[in-house]
Design a protein around this motif. Structure first.
Motif, short mmCIF file in Angstrom:
data_model
loop_
_atom_site.label_atom_id
_atom_site.label_comp_id
_atom_site.label_asym_id
_atom_site.label_seq_id
_atom_site.Cartn_x
_atom_site.Cartn_y
_atom_site.Cartn_z
N LEU A 155 2.09 22.30 0.84
CA LEU A 155 2.89 23.40 0.58
C LEU A 155 3.89 23.96 1.68
N PHE A 156 3.94 23.97 2.25
CA PHE A 156 5.71 24.34 3.32
C PHE A 156 6.54 23.83 2.86
N LEU A 157 6.15 22.76 3.79
CA LEU A 157 8.09 20.97 4.43
C LEU A 157 8.50 20.73 3.52
N GLY A 158 9.75 20.59 3.79
CA GLY A 158 10.35 19.86 2.80
C GLY A 158 10.37 17.98 2.62
N ARG A 159 10.88 17.16 1.89
CA ARG A 159 10.54 16.01 2.06
C ARG A 159 10.42 15.14 3.25
N PRO A 160 11.38 15.30 4.30
CA PRO A 160 11.73 14.89 5.41
C PRO A 160 10.78 15.00 6.40
N LEU A 161 10.06 16.39 6.42
CA LEU A 161 9.14 16.15 7.22
C LEU A 161 8.30 16.26 7.22
N GLN A 162 7.61 15.46 5.43
CA GLN A 162 6.82 15.14 4.72
C GLN A 162 6.10 14.22 5.06
N LEU A 163 7.56 13.18 5.41
CA LEU A 163 7.44 11.75 5.92
C LEU A 163 7.14 11.50 6.59
N LEU A 164 8.19 12.09 7.73
CA LEU A 164 7.68 12.00 8.68
C LEU A 164 6.44 12.43 9.57
N PHE A 165 5.50 13.31 8.43
CA PHE A 165 4.31 13.71 8.82
C PHE A 165 3.42 11.97 8.83
N VAL A 166 3.96 11.45 7.28
CA VAL A 166 2.82 10.66 6.70
C VAL A 166 3.17 9.54 7.73
N ALA A 167 4.31 9.30 8.41
CA ALA A 167 4.66 8.24 8.73
C ALA A 167 3.59 8.38 10.33
N MET A 168 3.50 9.09 11.35
CA MET A 168 3.39 9.72 12.32
C MET A 168 1.54 9.60 12.18
N ILE A 169 1.42 10.23 11.13
CA ILE A 169 -0.33 9.83 10.61
C ILE A 169 -0.49 8.66 10.11
N CYS A 170 -0.01 7.51 9.26
CA CYS A 170 -0.39 5.85 9.49
C CYS A 170 -0.01 5.19 10.58
N SER A 171 0.47 5.55 11.92
CA SER A 171 1.00 4.95 12.88
C SER A 171 -0.17 4.86 13.88
N ALA A 172 -0.71 6.53 13.79
CA ALA A 172 -2.15 7.29 14.41
C ALA A 172 -3.26 5.93 14.05
N ILE A 173 -3.44 6.13 12.98
CA ILE A 173 -4.05 5.22 12.39
C ILE A 173 -4.50 3.70 12.89
N ILE A 174 -3.01 3.08 12.33
CA ILE A 174 -3.33 1.73 12.90
C ILE A 174 -3.11 1.50 14.97
N LEU A 175 -2.60 2.53 15.23
CA LEU A 175 -3.31 2.09 16.80
C LEU A 175 -4.43 2.85 17.64
N TYR A 176 -4.89 3.04 16.71
CA TYR A 176 -6.10 3.88 17.18
C TYR A 176 -7.03 2.83 17.46
N PRO A 177 -7.13 2.06 17.40
CA PRO A 177 -8.21 1.27 18.18
C PRO A 177 -7.03 0.32 19.24
N MET A 178 -6.05 0.36 19.46
CA MET A 178 -5.34 0.36 21.00
C MET A 178 -5.85 1.33 22.05
N LEU A 179 -5.47 2.23 21.10
CA LEU A 179 -6.10 4.40 22.64
C LEU A 179 -6.94 4.23 22.65
N ARG A 180 -7.93 3.72 21.52
CA ARG A 180 -9.17 3.99 21.77
C ARG A 180 -9.83 2.83 22.91
N GLY A 181 -9.26 1.27 23.12
CA GLY A 181 -9.75 0.75 24.33
C GLY A 181 -8.92 1.21 25.08
N ALA A 182 -7.59 1.43 25.32
CA ALA A 182 -7.30 2.00 26.31
C ALA A 182 -7.49 3.41 26.69
N ASP A 183 -8.34 4.04 26.45
CA ASP A 183 -9.29 5.04 27.13
C ASP A 183 -8.38 6.16 26.89
N LEU A 184 -7.34 5.85 26.01
CA LEU A 184 -6.45 7.32 25.54
C LEU A 184 -6.58 8.47 24.72
#
Length: 513
Positions: free
Chosen positions: A275-304
């Motif tokens: 609702l409130f962010l502009g397109r650049p920040l929205q896409l940055l948010f999407v990229a951060m979420i997608c990166s966190a999702i694909i890296l989650y097993p590695m972070l979980r395995g490293a107890d992070l």
């Protein structure tokens, strides 16, 4: 009744295909089939993919796409927005598909031994099982191929999000019935209950199920539909925008009544971004979420992953949810340790990825998240292939935002996909709608800067992709400069003024759409 519904569905879609555009036919088949057809029912013939709720809607429109002619009537829109070929033409997407096929066959080749746990014995995999895995993977990817081919352009993104919104509003009446009367529609219509009834009694009320496999899957769809409605309201310039806003609040209210905290948290967390962010920040948010999702097993395995903090937060919201979350975390740790014995290609099917008691042969684990299931059954190769295809579009769109000139509606679509992927961490419901969204964004990436080129003043582009009609310059843009207040003399200064005016007008039209 359940098998009759599966048999009738292709006939219904063929009839609708004569009256609707092909893109709408695809959406009715995939989204409608996902919401209305019965689970746990179908046919599994030798050497053929299973014919069930997951495959019949996709196969139906796939066959229609191959058989229906282009051009004339409602198919004009199909010809205008259709990408050539069925396979992606981006290297990363092709790599993901190849890894899936290669990984599935290697999973079968590296799991030929049988496993024994007390009195229980699990058979090994054969080469035939490898081909079966490949066939199942390709069946799962049918919505991906359809999304990439037919929903690449921004105008089709509007159609896709509107379809989710309309389906959500229509389905909400069935969901609200079960919120009040308990989950019983599946029993009333199809004659069976697809899951444990106890898991759908929550906080003195009921978690609706309707025709889904589980109430959590239904709640996630409503979270995605809610975000889609808000995204359309913000992105589309129309006199009927108030209808989109009304639908969005109706879906949000329905979701709040569904006694599914996880899906509600996802929707509420994404809403301020939509609702409130502009397109650049929205896409940055999407990229951060997608990166966190694909890296989650590695972070979980490293107890992070801060599991203790998450448990404290869950206990603060509802003391009864903390033990359930701890149980999930404990199972994830055990299953990750089991997956570590065959890290590359996994253990394959037949529950070989789970942990059994050595004496009794009893299964001591529970699998929830899609990520831990994939790592256990297909290894890291299979996990990176599947989750790479799902998460990479959001990252690539953010990295190429300026070059691709990503529109607001495409950003909204990326946000809906990211929200759907978040649920794959705690749960394992990968729906055909989510795969369709990913395919649509891969199609947009394949177009790349071609969409941006199409809106430039020079429309004589040699691109093989046809520019959508709403992006083509209108006749009034060819009016001489004098009509806009310029003298029309061939001077450098006035030529620059005309060019600046044209660019400003074209940019206004792109933002409007």
């Amino acid at each position: 009744m359940a098998k009759f519904a599966l048999l009738v569905w292709p006939v219904l879609i063929i009839i609708l295909a004569q009256r609707l555009s092909f893109q709408k036919t695809i959406l009715v088949s995939l989204i409608g089939g996902f919401l209305l057809l019965p689970t746990q029912t179908g046919w599994d013939f030798p050497l053929l993919p299973a014919f069930n709720k997951e495959s019949i809607p996709g196969f139906t429109v796939l066959v229609l796409a191959l058989l229906l002619p282009r051009g004339g009537g409602a198919s004009d829109a199909r010809a205008q927005f259709e990408l050539p070929g069925w396979l992606p033409r981006t290297g990363l997407a092709i790599l993901g598909l190849l890894l899936m096929i290669f990984g599935n066959q290697m999973t079968a080749l590296t799991n030929g031994e049988s496993l024994s746990f007390g009195p229980a014995t699990i058979p090994g995999l054969r080469i035939y099982d490898g081909f079966s895995l490949i066939l199942g993977t390709l069946t799962m990817l049918v919505p991906f191929f359809l999304g990439r081919k037919f929903f690449a352009h921004p105008e089709t993104h509007v159609l896709l999000l509107k379809a989710m919104m309309i389906a959500g509003v229509g389905y909400s009446f069935l969901a609200l019935f079960e919120v009040r009367m308990s989950p019983q529609l599946n029993v009333m219509v199809y004659g069976f209950f697809p899951h444990s009834f106890g898991q759908h009694v929550r906080s003195g009320g009921f978690r609706p199920l309707v025709f889904m496999e589980h109430g959590l899957q239904l709640a996630l769809f409503f979270a995605a539909a809610t975000l889609a409605a808000f995204g359309v309201w913000r992105s589309v310039d129309s006199k009927r925008r108030w209808i989109y806003l009304l639908a969005a609040f109706w879906l949000l209210g329905t979701l709040a009544l569904m006694n599914s905290l996880g899906a509600l948290v996802i929707a509420v967390a994404f809403l301020p971004v939509v609702l409130f962010l502009g397109r650049p920040l929205q896409l940055l948010f999407v990229a951060m979420i997608c990166s966190a999702i694909i890296l989650y097993p590695m972070l979980r395995g490293a107890d992070l992953v801060p599991t203790d903090r998450l448990l404290s937060m869950a206990a603060a919201i509802d003391p009864g949810r903390a033990p359930s979350l701890r149980f999930r975390f404990d199972n994830e740790a055990v299953l990750l340790e089991r997956a570590g014995d065959k890290p590359l290609f996994g253990w394959g099917g037949w529950n070989r990825n789970r942990v059994f008691d050595a004496e009794t042969g009893e299964d001591t684990t529970t699998t929830d998240g899609a990520w831990v299931v994939l790592i256990g059954t297909r290894g890291w190769i299979g996990y990176l292939a599947v989750f790479g295809l799902l998460t990479a579009p959001g990252i690539l769109l953010a990295a190429n935002r300026r070059r691709y000139d990503v529109s607001a509606i495409t950003v909204a679509l990326a946000l809906v996909l990211a929200a759907s992927l978040v649920d794959l961490i705690p749960n394992g419901f990968l729906s055909p709608v989510t795969i369709l969204l990913a395919g649509a964004l891969w199609g947009r990436i394949e177009l790349g800067a071609e969409v941006r080129t199409a809106v430039q003043p020079d429309t004589r582009s040699s691109s093989k992709y046809a520019a959508p009609a709403y992006m083509r310059p209108e006749p009034d843009e060819a009016i001489p400069a004098a009509a806009h207040g310029f003298s029309g003399t061939d001077t450098v200064e006035e030529t620059k003024k005309v060019s600046a005016y044209t660019r400003q007008k074209m940019r206004h039209r792109r933002l409007k759409h």
